[in-house]
Design an enzyme around this catalytic site. Structure first.
Site, PDB file in Angstrom:
ATOM      1  N   SER A 132       0.814  -1.221   0.000  1.00 40.81           N
ATOM      2  CA  SER A 132       0.000   0.000   0.000  1.00 40.81           C
ATOM      3  C   SER A 132       0.844   1.266   0.000  1.00 40.81           C
ATOM      4  CB  SER A 132      -0.877  -0.018   1.254  1.00 40.81           C
ATOM      5  OG  SER A 132      -1.424   1.256   1.487  1.00 40.81           O
ATOM      6  N   GLU A 134       0.196   3.580   1.797  1.00 43.07           N
ATOM      7  CA  GLU A 134       0.277   3.970   3.214  1.00 43.07           C
ATOM      8  C   GLU A 134       1.666   3.693   3.783  1.00 43.07           C
ATOM      9  OE1 GLU A 134      -1.907   5.297   5.817  1.00 43.07           O
ATOM     10  OE2 GLU A 134      -2.652   6.139   3.962  1.00 43.07           O
ATOM     11  N   TYR A 155      -1.611   0.208  10.713  1.00 38.47           N
ATOM     12  CA  TYR A 155      -1.881  -0.438   9.422  1.00 38.47           C
ATOM     13  C   TYR A 155      -0.681  -0.289   8.492  1.00 38.47           C
ATOM     14  CZ  TYR A 155      -3.636  -0.905   4.637  1.00 38.47           C
ATOM     15  OH  TYR A 155      -3.786  -1.246   3.316  1.00 38.47           O
TER      16      TYR A 155
HETATM   17  P1  NDP Z   1     -11.477  -4.544   1.962  1.00 36.98           P
HETATM   18  O1  NDP Z   1     -11.413  -4.004   3.338  1.00 36.98           O
HETATM   19  O2  NDP Z   1     -12.634  -4.198   1.082  1.00 36.98           O
HETATM   20  O3  NDP Z   1     -11.391  -6.144   2.022  1.00 36.98           O
HETATM   21  C1  NDP Z   1     -10.581  -6.791   2.962  1.00 36.98           C
HETATM   22  C2  NDP Z   1     -10.795  -8.283   2.835  1.00 36.98           C
HETATM   23  O4  NDP Z   1      -9.971  -8.966   3.807  1.00 36.98           O
HETATM   24  C3  NDP Z   1     -12.246  -8.736   3.113  1.00 36.98           C
HETATM   25  O5  NDP Z   1     -12.562  -9.789   2.243  1.00 36.98           O
HETATM   26  C4  NDP Z   1     -12.153  -9.236   4.549  1.00 36.98           C
HETATM   27  O6  NDP Z   1     -13.153 -10.184   4.867  1.00 36.98           O
HETATM   28  C5  NDP Z   1     -10.792  -9.901   4.504  1.00 36.98           C
HETATM   29  N1  NDP Z   1     -10.239 -10.153   5.832  1.00 36.98           N
HETATM   30  C6  NDP Z   1     -10.046  -9.271   6.841  1.00 36.98           C
HETATM   31  N2  NDP Z   1      -9.538  -9.884   7.905  1.00 36.98           N
HETATM   32  C7  NDP Z   1      -9.410 -11.199   7.597  1.00 36.98           C
HETATM   33  C8  NDP Z   1      -8.969 -12.335   8.294  1.00 36.98           C
HETATM   34  N3  NDP Z   1      -8.521 -12.279   9.551  1.00 36.98           N
HETATM   35  N4  NDP Z   1      -8.982 -13.532   7.653  1.00 36.98           N
HETATM   36  C9  NDP Z   1      -9.422 -13.622   6.383  1.00 36.98           C
HETATM   37  N5  NDP Z   1      -9.866 -12.571   5.671  1.00 36.98           N
HETATM   38  C10 NDP Z   1      -9.854 -11.372   6.263  1.00 36.98           C
HETATM   39  O7  NDP Z   1     -10.091  -4.129   1.237  1.00 36.98           O
HETATM   40  P2  NDP Z   1      -9.834  -3.739  -0.290  1.00 36.98           P
HETATM   41  O8  NDP Z   1     -10.491  -4.713  -1.178  1.00 36.98           O
HETATM   42  O9  NDP Z   1     -10.046  -2.295  -0.465  1.00 36.98           O
HETATM   43  O10 NDP Z   1      -8.239  -3.949  -0.357  1.00 36.98           O
HETATM   44  C11 NDP Z   1      -7.672  -5.220  -0.657  1.00 36.98           C
HETATM   45  C12 NDP Z   1      -6.249  -5.266  -0.114  1.00 36.98           C
HETATM   46  O11 NDP Z   1      -5.463  -4.235  -0.721  1.00 36.98           O
HETATM   47  C13 NDP Z   1      -6.136  -5.049   1.385  1.00 36.98           C
HETATM   48  O12 NDP Z   1      -5.049  -5.826   1.849  1.00 36.98           O
HETATM   49  C14 NDP Z   1      -5.799  -3.570   1.519  1.00 36.98           C
HETATM   50  O13 NDP Z   1      -5.117  -3.339   2.717  1.00 36.98           O
HETATM   51  C15 NDP Z   1      -4.929  -3.386   0.292  1.00 36.98           C
HETATM   52  N6  NDP Z   1      -4.904  -2.063  -0.287  1.00 36.98           N
HETATM   53  C16 NDP Z   1      -6.086  -1.440  -0.631  1.00 36.98           C
HETATM   54  C17 NDP Z   1      -6.075  -0.222  -1.257  1.00 36.98           C
HETATM   55  C18 NDP Z   1      -7.335   0.476  -1.653  1.00 36.98           C
HETATM   56  O14 NDP Z   1      -7.258   1.684  -1.962  1.00 36.98           O
HETATM   57  N7  NDP Z   1      -8.477  -0.198  -1.704  1.00 36.98           N
HETATM   58  C19 NDP Z   1      -4.776   0.451  -1.597  1.00 36.98           C
HETATM   59  C20 NDP Z   1      -3.619  -0.320  -1.231  1.00 36.98           C
HETATM   60  C21 NDP Z   1      -3.687  -1.522  -0.605  1.00 36.98           C
HETATM   61  P3  NDP Z   1     -14.615  -9.712   5.420  1.00 36.98           P
HETATM   62  O15 NDP Z   1     -15.411  -9.385   4.180  1.00 36.98           O
HETATM   63  O16 NDP Z   1     -15.080 -10.915   6.129  1.00 36.98           O
HETATM   64  O17 NDP Z   1     -14.390  -8.508   6.286  1.00 36.98           O
HETATM   65  P1  GDR Z   2      -6.937   5.796   3.551  1.00 38.00           P
HETATM   66  O1  GDR Z   2      -8.479   5.872   3.129  1.00 38.00           O
HETATM   67  O2  GDR Z   2      -6.731   6.086   4.984  1.00 38.00           O
HETATM   68  O3  GDR Z   2      -6.186   6.641   2.560  1.00 38.00           O
HETATM   69  O4  GDR Z   2      -6.628   4.242   3.332  1.00 38.00           O
HETATM   70  P2  GDR Z   2      -9.735   6.590   3.799  1.00 38.00           P
HETATM   71  O5  GDR Z   2     -10.736   6.699   2.714  1.00 38.00           O
HETATM   72  O6  GDR Z   2     -10.136   5.947   5.073  1.00 38.00           O
HETATM   73  O7  GDR Z   2      -9.171   8.049   4.166  1.00 38.00           O
HETATM   74  C1  GDR Z   2      -8.681   8.941   3.173  1.00 38.00           C
HETATM   75  C2  GDR Z   2      -8.445  10.307   3.803  1.00 38.00           C
HETATM   76  O8  GDR Z   2      -9.710  10.886   4.148  1.00 38.00           O
HETATM   77  C3  GDR Z   2      -9.596  11.490   5.435  1.00 38.00           C
HETATM   78  N1  GDR Z   2     -10.927  11.600   6.043  1.00 38.00           N
HETATM   79  C4  GDR Z   2     -11.723  10.565   6.381  1.00 38.00           C
HETATM   80  N2  GDR Z   2     -11.561   9.228   6.216  1.00 38.00           N
HETATM   81  C5  GDR Z   2     -12.554   8.423   6.626  1.00 38.00           C
HETATM   82  N3  GDR Z   2     -12.432   7.109   6.446  1.00 38.00           N
HETATM   83  N4  GDR Z   2     -13.721   8.914   7.193  1.00 38.00           N
HETATM   84  C6  GDR Z   2     -13.911  10.255   7.385  1.00 38.00           C
HETATM   85  O9  GDR Z   2     -14.932  10.673   7.900  1.00 38.00           O
HETATM   86  C7  GDR Z   2     -12.876  11.123   6.947  1.00 38.00           C
HETATM   87  N5  GDR Z   2     -12.730  12.472   6.942  1.00 38.00           N
HETATM   88  C8  GDR Z   2     -11.556  12.747   6.393  1.00 38.00           C
HETATM   89  C9  GDR Z   2      -8.647  10.577   6.179  1.00 38.00           C
HETATM   90  O10 GDR Z   2      -8.105  11.231   7.324  1.00 38.00           O
HETATM   91  C10 GDR Z   2      -7.613  10.282   5.085  1.00 38.00           C
HETATM   92  O11 GDR Z   2      -6.665  11.307   5.029  1.00 38.00           O
HETATM   93  C11 GDR Z   2      -7.106   3.548   2.198  1.00 38.00           C
HETATM   94  C12 GDR Z   2      -7.369   2.101   2.599  1.00 38.00           C
HETATM   95  O12 GDR Z   2      -8.010   1.443   1.539  1.00 38.00           O
HETATM   96  C13 GDR Z   2      -6.062   1.379   2.885  1.00 38.00           C
HETATM   97  O13 GDR Z   2      -6.318   0.004   3.083  1.00 38.00           O
HETATM   98  C14 GDR Z   2      -5.139   1.552   1.698  1.00 38.00           C
HETATM   99  O14 GDR Z   2      -3.910   0.909   1.931  1.00 38.00           O
HETATM  100  C15 GDR Z   2      -4.921   3.027   1.421  1.00 38.00           C
HETATM  101  O15 GDR Z   2      -6.180   3.619   1.151  1.00 38.00           O
HETATM  102  C16 GDR Z   2      -4.014   3.267   0.222  1.00 38.00           C
END
Ligand code: NDP
Ligand code: GDR
Length: 347
Positions: A132, A134, A155
């Site tokens: 990520s 992050e 995270y």
């Molecule tokens: P989501 O939060 O939508 O999905 C996370 C998934 O992980 C769900 O299927 C969840 O299951 C599963 N999970 C959580 N805990 C466990 C566990 N203990 N055992 C088995 N499964 C588990 O994430 P995204 O699809 O957005 O992201 C996919 C991956 O990419 C993640 O690793 C995230 O950190 C990473 N990532 C995401 C980004 C983004 O912008 N979306 C950017 C960079 C990295 P359940 O449905 O049961 O909760």
């Molecule tokens: P992020 O996504 O932390 O970048 O992680 P998120 O959408 O939670 O936050 C983005 C930015 O928005 C600001 N923010 C808020 N965020 C949330 N969730 N709720 C609020 O009310 C709010 N108000 C302001 C946050 O402070 C932050 O700056 C996501 C996840 O998908 C990670 O798993 C992944 O790795 C990174 O993106 C890349």
């Protein structure tokens, strides 16, 4: 030609569901890890589900958990996938401050458990690690594969551990393991407590008179938001390359949270200032101020380029919310079923 088999952790999440869709369309047999839950968690996959009594079933879900090593071993030794996509994680940054140990266990150690299961079985598989942006945290943009990590949350720290674990298994055991360092990517299937989905839902609900106010934290954070289906295609491309390497996927563009609010509310003809209120509970103890990715390596080596940028993304997400509120004739992708447990602090 024999059919390829993939194993996806996190298949019920945003990316897992798009990836399953993509791989099924490419003819793969797809196996996914499913956490047992007291209610259904497969809403994002329902449209892919085929009755197991039908012929040519190619999507299989298996109960398991990233905290359960022996289950990972038994599953992988039975499935013997050609490709493993490790997407499962506690992926919410704000929640990771509330549950740092759990986040370290699932997001960090979960990665080692999976890699070690592959190694113990002696599985010849290609491995994708969901790393990520992050991990860059406090290091200023633009960020690419050579940018030093400085995580700003439990995270982010857990993802740095996972990143190095994948690299170490590549270097130590010659495993084909790649890190996809993905910047934020969104879609109508995004979890409801991530900021883009929270904003898009609120804009639509306020426009239709279901709600009046949206409470948010930091509006000044800069993010590089892309479209999730394009990013899962990038994951697949990474595993088709001749050699294992690490790649950034990003759009290279910068918008603030406030910009996303304005784009979404403009789209429904509302003045956002009338409806958005600050709530400090949504602030993080330490924030990531600016993430803007440089994906030129993925473009040059994999031919991957983003096609959807933040303004269009905001419109697509708001339209999907409007359509889901307005009735079953909507042409949107299925949305997850909304629970009653919208967290007070995590949203
Ligand atoms: P989501 O939060 O939508 O999905 C996370 C998934 O992980 C769900 O299927 C969840 O299951 C599963 N999970 C959580 N805990 C466990 C566990 N203990 N055992 C088995 N499964 C588990 O994430 P995204 O699809 O957005 O992201 C996919 C991956 O990419 C993640 O690793 C995230 O950190 C990473 N990532 C995401 C980004 C983004 O912008 N979306 C950017 C960079 C990295 P359940 O449905 O049961 O909760
Ligand atoms: P992020 O996504 O932390 O970048 O992680 P998120 O959408 O939670 O936050 C983005 C930015 O928005 C600001 N923010 C808020 N965020 C949330 N969730 N709720 C609020 O009310 C709010 N108000 C302001 C946050 O402070 C932050 O700056 C996501 C996840 O998908 C990670 O798993 C992944 O790795 C990174 O993106 C890349």
């Amino acid at each position: 030609m024999t059919r390829k088999t993939a194993f996806i952790t996190g298949i019920t999440g945003q990316d897992g569901s798009y990836l399953a869709e993509l791989l099924l369309a490419k003819g793969y047999e797809v196996h996914g890890l499913l956490r047992r839950s007291s209610s259904f968690s497969t809403g994002r996959l329902d449209h892919l589900y085929v009755d197991p009594h039908e012929e040519d079933v190619r999507l299989f879900l298996h109960y398991g958990d990233l905290t359960d090593s022996s289950r990972l071993v038994t599953l992988l030794s039975r499935i013997r996938p050609d490709e493993v996509y490790h997407l499962g994680a506690q992926s919410h940054v704000r929640v990771s401050f509330d549950e740092p140990e759990f986040t370290g266990d699932t997001t960090g150690l979960g990665t080692i458990r999976l890699l070690e299961a592959i190694r113990m079985i002696g599985l010849d598989t290609r491995y994708y690690q969901a790393s990520s942006s992050e991990m860059f945290g406090a290091t200023p943009p633009p960020q690419n594969e050579a940018t030093p990590f400085h995580p700003r949350s439990p995270y982010g720290a857990a993802k740095v551990y996972g990143y190095w674990a994948a690299r170490n298994y590549r270097e130590a055991y010659g495993m084909y393991a790649v890190n996809g360092i993905l910047f934020n990517h969104e879609s109508p299937r995004r979890g409801e407590t991530f900021v883009t989905r929270k904003i898009a839902r609120a804009a639509a609900r306020i426009a239709l008179g279901h709600e009046r106010l949206l409470h948010l934290g930091n509006l000044d954070a800069v993010r590089d938001w892309g479209f999730a289906p394009e990013y899962v295609e990038g994951m697949w491309r990474m595993l088709q390359a001749d050699t294992a390497d690490d790649y950034v996927l990003a759009t290279g563009t910068a918008y603030t949270v406030g910009d996303f609010v304005r784009l979404s509310f403009d789209h429904v003809g509302l003045a956002w200032t009338d409806h958005v209120r600050f709530d400090e509970r949504y602030l993080r103890p330490s924030e990531v101020d600016a993430l803007i990715g440089d994906a030129s390596k993925a473009r040059d080596a994999l031919g991957w380029t983003p096609r959807t940028f933040t303004p269009e993304l905001a419109r697509v997400m708001v339209d999907a919310e409007l359509a889901s509120l307005q009735g079953p004739t909507a042409t949107v992708t299925p949305l997850p079923v909304l629970g009653f447990d919208r967290p007070v602090l995590a949203g």
